[in-house]
Design a protein around this motif. Structure first.
Motif, mmCIF file in Angstrom:
data_model
loop_
_atom_site.group_PDB
_atom_site.id
_atom_site.type_symbol
_atom_site.label_atom_id
_atom_site.label_comp_id
_atom_site.label_asym_id
_atom_site.label_seq_id
_atom_site.Cartn_x
_atom_site.Cartn_y
_atom_site.Cartn_z
ATOM 1 N N ARG A 99 0.716 -1.288 -0.075
ATOM 2 C CA ARG A 99 0.203 0.128 -0.115
ATOM 3 C C ARG A 99 0.842 1.194 0.060
ATOM 4 O O ARG A 99 1.768 1.323 0.888
ATOM 5 N N VAL A 100 0.908 2.142 -1.053
ATOM 6 C CA VAL A 100 1.469 3.185 -1.310
ATOM 7 C C VAL A 100 0.744 4.526 -1.281
ATOM 8 O O VAL A 100 -0.333 4.690 -2.125
ATOM 9 N N GLU A 101 0.941 5.560 -0.555
ATOM 10 C CA GLU A 101 0.381 6.770 -0.703
ATOM 11 C C GLU A 101 1.291 7.570 -1.148
ATOM 12 O O GLU A 101 2.457 7.911 -0.831
ATOM 13 N N LEU A 102 0.581 8.241 -2.259
ATOM 14 C CA LEU A 102 1.302 9.462 -3.232
ATOM 15 C C LEU A 102 0.765 10.751 -2.846
ATOM 16 O O LEU A 102 -0.487 10.649 -2.966
ATOM 17 N N ASP A 103 1.608 11.557 -2.735
ATOM 18 C CA ASP A 103 1.035 13.145 -2.828
ATOM 19 C C ASP A 103 1.782 13.948 -3.727
ATOM 20 O O ASP A 103 3.108 14.016 -3.868
ATOM 21 N N CYS A 104 1.183 14.456 -4.790
ATOM 22 C CA CYS A 104 1.564 15.284 -5.608
ATOM 23 C C CYS A 104 1.044 16.361 -5.690
ATOM 24 O O CYS A 104 0.893 17.458 -6.541
ATOM 25 N N SER A 105 0.420 16.910 -4.415
ATOM 26 C CA SER A 105 -0.395 18.302 -4.223
ATOM 27 C C SER A 105 0.706 19.289 -4.427
ATOM 28 O O SER A 105 0.021 20.535 -4.531
ATOM 29 N N ARG A 106 1.984 19.170 -4.216
ATOM 30 C CA ARG A 106 2.751 20.396 -4.438
ATOM 31 C C ARG A 106 3.362 20.589 -5.523
ATOM 32 O O ARG A 106 4.072 21.398 -6.074
ATOM 33 N N CYS B 49 6.548 14.666 -6.264
ATOM 34 C CA CYS B 49 5.490 13.589 -5.570
ATOM 35 C C CYS B 49 6.379 12.984 -4.625
ATOM 36 O O CYS B 49 7.732 12.855 -4.708
ATOM 37 N N THR B 50 5.786 12.727 -3.600
ATOM 38 C CA THR B 50 6.458 12.046 -2.456
ATOM 39 C C THR B 50 5.709 10.633 -2.298
ATOM 40 O O THR B 50 4.526 10.712 -2.410
ATOM 41 N N GLU B 51 6.352 9.722 -1.771
ATOM 42 C CA GLU B 51 5.548 8.415 -1.448
ATOM 43 C C GLU B 51 5.842 7.862 -0.154
ATOM 44 O O GLU B 51 6.761 8.219 0.684
ATOM 45 N N THR B 52 4.833 7.445 0.631
ATOM 46 C CA THR B 52 4.762 6.969 1.643
ATOM 47 C C THR B 52 4.341 5.482 1.862
ATOM 48 O O THR B 52 3.366 5.153 1.455
ATOM 49 N N ILE B 53 5.102 4.366 2.480
ATOM 50 C CA ILE B 53 4.524 3.076 2.493
ATOM 51 C C ILE B 53 3.556 3.017 3.557
ATOM 52 O O ILE B 53 3.832 3.521 4.716
#
Length: 587
Positions: A534-541, A582-586
């Motif tokens: 499960r990976v959370e991707l954050d491209c909001s920046r 983009c940043t990724e968080t497991i």
């Protein structure tokens, strides 16, 4: 300088390093001095005839970069090409402020005054006069390229002379100190200390960042008019959140170089927005020896949204698959309750179609006339019928068409197509349910606006084959290919092959690939582990972007041994630069 050049002979390698050294010494007293800012890196690269974009600069000058050595500089020059025709065209358009296709004295003076070495108007006029072949006091694109290239060559000559003077002065200083007579031995401008060594730099990006420049000019073959041209129309359709489109077989009897372009066609009553991205993937009909189906795909585009690709194909059968990322082409979120009127009654009580509906039907005829000959063949009508009713046109049904309207050489005219719809309105006594079924299937909403379809034009050129065949075979979702590969699998592999890899922190066997072309960027997750992740991707920046998803933050489940296209991103405003972060968080 290309990678091929880096593997060339020792003489070519030495000349390349000398060129880098001359450029470096035009800014610094010694190659031992360091580049200490991004602006200095840009200036040094420009001294070599390179004009890097913001994206390229940020690739080498990250937030953690404090300085770069001469070895680093040589390595960058080896990886980055010198200014190309695409770069010159972008520069030309940027300087051509009023967009008239020429650069005036005022426009050139303004750009030279705002950046770099300041020049007077008389100096700028002298520059123009030297290449102004038709003596009109301004530069067209050809003259501009000549000016840039001649200026670059003159600059390199001056750099070489400056380097020679510095080396001579350095030699004389050494000889003075050690007492060796001047001129007793001949020395080379290139020493062992000038040769590159492995760079000690370490990249420490905490988030995946990439600036993306705006569209390029397509580099189409110069003798394209001499090639054989085959074309077809088609459309993307959005149906229950899934993409459906016209798909093609391409039969090539002889080996040939090909050039394929694809671009969206704006509907007369379509969405008022930036053009939908429309690209093409060329697939083999069977895997090659390495198990690959993909041959090539369009990556470069012009300012009007046309994508193009050139490649060499061996004789055989291929599939041509249109594609769009979905950033500008999505399912509608709501439908207007107000419904446009399709049918009215004339004074005699006869049911007739309205003027607005007639205009839309004329557009639908044009989109369905795939070969653009002004008529709808039985095959084209059959594809239209499959799209609108899900059924093929049987012989008896085609006989009804022949009996009720006049055909021309066995094909339906636009007037005949309108007549068929009027007959349907009359037969149903004004009931519009079936007519609306047709409109909805063709991508129109209740206001007769096309918002769930995107027509496109596909052009195929062959240089060495005169009888290639481009055949529309279906209007459907993408099929499964040999090896049980889905179209998404094929696309993911292509983005992985052409993208930049970065390992996701906390997972040894999970990577993210960032693929970028002239129009969009794609993020692909590749899970080589044996467990679901499960990976959370954050491209909001990210800056000035829209995506194929409603949110720029999402959590995805990536199955073991699988790949997944996480995001497509493209500029919201085509006239501004954009950046993907983009940043990724497991989880």
């Amino acid at each position: 300088m290309s990678r091929r050049s880096s593997r060339s002979s020792t003489m070519d390698q030495g000349e390349f390093i000398l060129e880098c050294k001359a450029a470096y010494l035009s800014m610094f007293d010694s190659i031992k001095e360091k580049i200490e800012s991004q602006d200095s890196l840009l200036e040094a690269l420009q001294q070599t005839g390179r004009n890097p974009s913001v994206k390229v600069l940020k690739k080498y000058w990250t937030n953690d970069t404090d300085e770069l050595s001469f070895d680093d500089f040589v390595d960058i020059c080896r990886k980055e090409p010198v200014t190309t025709s695409d770069d010159l065209m972008k520069a030309f358009r940027k300087i051509d402020i009023n967009g008239d296709g020429y650069i005036s004295l005022e426009e050139l003076h303004k750009i030279l005054t705002s950046k770099g070495e300041k020049k007077s108007k008389s100096e700028v006029k002298t520059m123009i006069d030297e290449v102004d072949e038709n003596r009109d006091g301004r530069l067209d694109y050809k003259e501009f390229c000549k000016m840039v290239m001649s200026t670059t060559e003159e600059s390199k000559k001056m750099q070489r002379k400056m380097m020679e003077r510095k080396e001579k002065k350095k030699k004389q200083e050494i000889e003075r100190r050690v007492g060796t007579p001047s001129g007793s031995r001949k020395s080379s401008l290139l020493s062992i200390d000038d040769l590159p060594r492995p760079s000690p730099r370490v990249k420490k990006d905490k988030s995946r960042q990439s600036s993306v420049s705006r569209s390029h000019k397509l580099d189409e073959p110069k003798n394209l008019r001499e090639w054989t041209h085959t074309k077809s129309k088609g459309s993307f359709f959005m149906e229950d959140g899934s993409l459906i489109c016209h798909q093609y077989d391409f039969n090539l009897p002889d080996d040939s170089k090909i050039w394929i372009t694809m671009q969206p066609q704006k509907a007369s009553r379509g969405m008022d927005s930036n053009p939908v991205d429309t690209s093409v993937f060329i697939l083999r009909d069977r895997p090659d020896e390495d198990g690959n189906l993909l041959v090539a795909f369009t990556e470069h585009r012009d300012g009007r949204g046309k994508y193009g690709v050139s490649c060499d194909l061996s004789a055989g059968k291929y599939y041509i698959m249109p594609y769009t990322t979905g950033c500008r082409f999505k399912s509608r979120k709501s439908e207007s309750e107000k419904e446009a009127k399709l049918v009215s009654q004339d004074k005699g009580g006869k049911y007739v179609i309205t003027k607005a509906f007639r205009k839309v039907l004329e557009d639908i005829f044009d989109y369905s006339d795939l070969d653009g000959n002004g008529f709808m063949s039985r095959k084209e009508f059959n594809l239209f019928n499959i799209r609108t009713s899900g059924e093929e046109v049987a012989d008896e049904e085609w006989q009804v068409v022949e009996d009720r309207i006049d055909l021309e050489d066995g094909e339906i005219t636009k007037a005949g197509f309108l007549q068929l719809n009027e007959l349907e309105a009359e037969d149903s006594e004004g009931d519009t349910e079936d007519l609306w079924t047709t409109l909805v299937s063709m991508g129109y909403n209740k206001q007769l606006i096309m918002d769930q379809a995107c027509p496109f034009q596909l052009d195929v050129y062959t240089e060495d084959c005169d009888d290639a065949e481009l055949d529309v075979v279906r209007v459907d979702s993408y099929p499964t290919y040999p090896g049980d590969l889905s179209f998404d699998d094929i696309i993911s592999k292509s983005f992985i092959k052409h993208g930049e890899i970065s390992r996701v922190k906390g997972m040894k066997d999970l990577c993210m690939y960032t693929y970028k072309n002239d129009g969009w960027a794609s993020l692909v997750l590749d899970n080589k582990s044996h467990t679901r992740v499960r990976v959370e991707l954050d491209c909001s920046r990210s800056e000035n972007v829209i995506s194929n998803h409603d949110s720029l933050q999402r959590t995805l489940r990536v199955d073991p041994g699988s790949t997944l296209i996480a995001y497509h991103l493209m500029p919201e405003d085509e006239d501004r630069d954009w950046q993907v972060k983009c940043t990724e968080t497991i989880r």
